[in-house]
Scaffold this motif. Structure first.
Motif, short mmCIF file in Angstrom:
data_model
loop_
_atom_site.label_atom_id
_atom_site.label_comp_id
_atom_site.label_asym_id
_atom_site.label_seq_id
_atom_site.Cartn_x
_atom_site.Cartn_y
_atom_site.Cartn_z
N GLY A 53 0.75 -1.38 -0.04
CA GLY A 53 0.25 0.02 0.14
C GLY A 53 0.94 1.36 0.07
N TRP A 54 2.26 1.12 0.22
CA TRP A 54 2.89 2.19 0.39
C TRP A 54 3.36 2.87 -1.01
CZ3 TRP A 54 8.84 2.54 1.74
CH2 TRP A 54 9.18 4.05 2.19
N MET A 55 4.23 1.85 -1.77
CA MET A 55 4.69 2.25 -3.11
C MET A 55 3.95 1.83 -4.24
SD MET A 55 8.75 1.66 -3.09
CE MET A 55 10.16 2.89 -2.20
N LEU A 56 2.84 0.91 -3.73
CA LEU A 56 1.99 0.24 -4.85
C LEU A 56 0.52 0.00 -4.02
CD1 LEU A 56 1.39 -1.34 -7.38
CD2 LEU A 56 2.31 -3.10 -6.47
N TYR A 90 0.04 11.90 -4.52
CA TYR A 90 0.81 10.76 -4.32
C TYR A 90 2.19 11.12 -3.67
CZ TYR A 90 -2.30 7.65 -6.55
OH TYR A 90 -3.38 6.56 -6.70
N THR A 91 2.84 12.33 -3.74
CA THR A 91 3.92 12.64 -3.13
C THR A 91 3.96 12.76 -1.78
OG1 THR A 91 4.92 14.01 -4.92
CG2 THR A 91 5.64 14.66 -3.04
N ARG A 92 2.60 13.33 -1.21
CA ARG A 92 2.32 13.14 -0.15
C ARG A 92 1.79 11.86 0.49
NH1 ARG A 92 -2.18 17.50 2.03
NH2 ARG A 92 -1.70 16.46 4.12
N TRP A 93 1.41 11.19 -0.34
CA TRP A 93 1.05 9.52 0.00
C TRP A 93 2.37 8.97 0.54
CZ3 TRP A 93 -3.45 6.67 0.02
CH2 TRP A 93 -3.42 5.40 0.02
N LEU A 94 3.41 8.96 -0.47
CA LEU A 94 4.57 8.37 -0.07
C LEU A 94 5.41 8.81 1.28
CD1 LEU A 94 6.14 8.41 -3.67
CD2 LEU A 94 4.97 6.36 -2.39
N ASN A 95 5.12 10.16 1.44
CA ASN A 95 5.68 10.77 2.69
C ASN A 95 4.98 10.35 4.01
OD1 ASN A 95 7.60 12.05 1.04
ND2 ASN A 95 6.59 14.05 1.12
N ASN A 96 3.57 10.21 3.89
CA ASN A 96 2.89 10.14 5.28
C ASN A 96 2.69 8.41 5.47
OD1 ASN A 96 2.55 12.70 5.21
ND2 ASN A 96 0.34 12.65 4.87
N HIS A 97 2.65 7.63 4.40
CA HIS A 97 2.00 6.16 4.44
C HIS A 97 3.07 5.66 5.63
CE1 HIS A 97 1.46 1.90 3.95
NE2 HIS A 97 0.30 2.06 3.47
N THR A 98 4.42 5.56 5.21
CA THR A 98 5.48 4.73 6.03
C THR A 98 6.61 5.76 6.35
OG1 THR A 98 4.97 2.85 4.80
CG2 THR A 98 7.17 2.90 5.84
N LEU A 391 -7.71 11.80 4.11
CA LEU A 391 -7.28 10.49 3.71
C LEU A 391 -5.75 10.60 4.18
CD1 LEU A 391 -7.08 7.40 3.03
CD2 LEU A 391 -7.13 8.25 0.81
N LEU A 392 -4.96 11.36 3.53
CA LEU A 392 -3.60 11.64 3.71
C LEU A 392 -3.10 11.64 4.95
CD1 LEU A 392 -2.71 13.87 0.59
CD2 LEU A 392 -2.12 11.61 0.85
N GLU A 393 -3.88 12.49 5.94
CA GLU A 393 -3.43 12.69 7.45
C GLU A 393 -3.76 11.27 8.02
OE1 GLU A 393 -1.99 15.10 9.20
OE2 GLU A 393 -1.57 15.43 7.04
N ASN A 394 -4.93 10.62 7.79
CA ASN A 394 -5.33 9.25 8.36
C ASN A 394 -4.29 8.06 7.88
OD1 ASN A 394 -7.67 10.30 9.64
ND2 ASN A 394 -8.77 9.84 8.10
N LEU A 395 -3.33 8.36 7.04
CA LEU A 395 -2.23 7.22 6.78
C LEU A 395 -1.37 7.14 7.80
CD1 LEU A 395 -1.41 8.04 2.90
CD2 LEU A 395 -3.10 6.08 3.88
N LYS A 396 -1.16 8.29 8.45
CA LYS A 396 -0.04 8.25 9.55
C LYS A 396 -0.37 7.28 10.43
CE LYS A 396 1.09 13.23 8.42
NZ LYS A 396 1.11 14.45 9.09
N LEU A 397 0.64 6.82 11.05
CA LEU A 397 0.35 5.74 12.25
C LEU A 397 -0.23 6.65 13.50
CD1 LEU A 397 3.03 3.16 13.55
CD2 LEU A 397 2.04 5.05 15.25
#
Length: 578
Positions: A53-56, A90-98, A391-397
């Motif tokens: 779910g992070w890079m893909l 998508y840039t923020r996704w990669l920064n926030n997910h992991t 959603l991007l904020e909710n990706l954070k641990l």
């Protein structure tokens, strides 16, 4: 002075020895006969987690199975907010997910390895977009993300295994797992895609050749392709696998040109499990990966891989598993560890309860899902952007829901049948305990449910585990009504255990909040039946509090078990009064 020189000499000898180990390829995770050994040369059981779910992105992870592949998800987002804001998303996704906090947390939970599912397009351009055909444009995004991840793993002494999850063109007919566009040539239909795959692995190996916390290279994830028979779309019936073996040999040769240190991990056809025609191995530092989902956890289910291990004297690794209930998790890992097989679960976080972390589904995101499934109105660009930012904020641990029951099942429950409180239940004058907060522990130790796992790849077995798929991942069925959770689908013979702390010894009045069409329950306290065959009334779907029953509790720790004598009722809470 003499003492100082002696210390300097010892330090110099130690550094020389370390350099010698590194230069000779030791100090790395590697194959030794049928086992993997760690940097110290000792047998190691890899206990890993994947970063799916992070890079893909795969659609199902985010309730987008109707879209499936990442490129289609990206197009759907772009249709709402435009291409520029989609790239920023998508840039923020990669920064926030992991982030480092994710790796720190996984190490603290007990994981000693991380598997990184890589999308090739973060490292290099698609073949059809190369300015000069046959050449390879390298993109810093993927390499920089991998560098950061490796630093976080090294800080925690956790191995990082690189997994090419999405190859150029895509390696199979299961489209979502490799973000494959079926209108373009696949990995197997394009020599250019194969050469780009080889070049990418050479580039990665060159970059990480001297990093001992790189655990290995998992070179092609889950090939699923019928080389001999196109109708064999999953590659499970393939008998020769000639193109797959050829490409994996060529990738290995390219890696070994620049890196003689690291473990090479291969996967068979048919989602990693069909090794027909692929063996024997072609490198002295290799391991075979297999994947396991939704079948029984007995020796028969893994015997063919045990046979491969013994026949070819090569380590085997359960490189991907999960997507089931806690009972299945504990049973599967117990099976692996009894046979000295390392494992890697899938995945750390998604929308759903069967991972350590759950990404929250907000009302706004439900609105997007409704639109994308054709069941709701299109949101404005501004509203869609607001929802996606949420959603991007909710990706954070720190904004995920943590599932301690999953972590407990992956580690402690494998080693122990003892139970633990899910949360502290301290009884004072008036106390309410949520029914869903029963103890942590194995099936038949903390609870018993007649349907505790999903065996979706086992013909004739139609079980699902937690039917409501809410709150926790044990076999107990849990549903939600507003912000309240309750036990549902109760069946005769099932039971739940609660560890409670009584402030004082004495008699307590116990009642239950239920919705019942005529159910019956009993209660044990500290192993003794104290409430026998208590009828719950016949109020149907209406919630009500049952008449109080007197029970005696000791001061301090007490164990209660609530038994279902006649099922069909719903249970929300236990109420204690003194």
């Amino acid at each position: 002075m003499i003492f100082r020189k002696r210390i300097q000499l010892l330090v110099g000898v130690a550094l020389a020895a370390l350099c010698s180990l590194t230069a000779s390829g030791q100090g790395y995770l590697k194959a030794q006969g049928t086992q993997l050994v760690d940097r110290a040369g000792k047998k190691i059981i890899l206990r890993g987690m994947g970063l799916g779910g992070w890079m893909l992105q795969e659609g199902y992870m985010f309730r987008l199975s109707n879209l499936g592949q990442q490129y289609r998800i990206k197009a759907a987002i772009s249709e709402l907010i435009g291409p520029e804001k989609t790239e920023a998303f998508y840039t923020r996704w990669l920064n926030n997910h992991t982030r480092k906090i994710d790796i720190d947390s996984m190490a603290a939970w007990g994981f000693n390895s991380i598997r990184l599912p890589m999308h090739y397009n973060l490292y290099t351009l698609p073949t059809e977009q190369e300015p000069v055909a046959g050449q390879h444009t390298w993109l810093e995004t993927g390499f920089a993300l991998t560098d950061s991840l490796l630093n976080w793993c090294e800080a925690n002494q956790v191995y990082l295994i690189l997994d090419l999850h999405a190859t150029p063109g895509g390696q199979g007919n299961d489209l979502a797992i490799s973000d494959r566009d079926p209108s373009k040539p696949s990995l197997w239909q394009s020599e250019a895609n194969q050469q780009k795959t080889i070049a990418l692995w050479r580039k990665l190996a060159e970059r990480y050749a001297n990093h001992p916390w790189i655990g290995g290279y998992d070179i092609i994830n889950e090939p699923n392709w019928g080389f001999e028979d196109p109708k064999d779309v999953r590659g499970t019936a393939e008998k020769k696998n000639i193109p797959l073996r050829k490409l994996m040999v060529e990738i290995t040769q390219a890696i070994r040109e620049v890196d003689k240190n690291h473990l090479i991990i291969i996967e068979g056809n048919g989602f990693g499990n069909n090794y027909e025609g692929i063996l024997p191995t072609w490198d002295s530092n290799m391991a075979l990966s297999f994947h396991k989902y939704g079948n029984f956890n007995n020796q028969e289910s893994i015997q063919k891989f045990l046979t491969l291990r013994d026949t070819y004297k090569v380590p085997i690794w359960l490189g991907e598993s999960g997507e089931n209930s806690n009972t299945w998790f504990t049973d599967a890992i117990g099976l692996m560890e009894r046979h000295d097989i390392g494992w890697c679960w899938w995945q750390e976080k998604k929308m759903g309860i069967n991972n350590p972390l759950e990404i929250k589904v907000t009302p706004g995101y439900e609105q997007l899902l409704a639109y994308w499934s054709g069941k709701g109105a299109k949101p404005s660009a501004a509203e869609a952007e607001r929802i996606l930012n949420e959603l991007l904020e909710n990706l954070k641990l720190e904004n995920n829901r943590f599932h301690p029951d999953v972590v407990d099942a992956l580690f402690r429950q494998v080693q122990s049948s003892q139970t633990r409180p899910f949360t502290t239940h301290s009884l004072t004058k008036n106390t309410v305990i949520k029914a869903v907060d029963f103890d942590l522990g194995r099936q038949r130790a903390a609870y018993f449910d007649t349907d505790s796992a999903s065996y979706h790849y086992t013909p004739g077995v139609n079980t699902v585990g937690n039917r409501g798929r809410q709150y926790r991942n044990d076999g107990v069925d849990i549903e939600r009504e507003g912000d309240r959770y309750y036990i549902s689908h109760s069946e005769a013979g099932e039971w739940l255990q609660y560890t409670v702390q009584a402030e004082k010894a004495g008699t307590y009045q116990l009642s239950f909040r239920v919705a019942s069409p005529g159910g019956v329950l009993s209660v044990d306290v500290n192993g003794k039946r104290v409430v026998k065959a208590m009828p719950l009334g016949n109020q149907g779907e209406a919630w009500s509090l049952t008449p109080a029953q007197s029970i005696r509790l000791n001061r301090g720790v007490n164990t209660l078990r609530v038994y279902v004598d006649k099922g069909g009722f719903k249970l929300e809470s236990l109420h204690f009064n003194r």
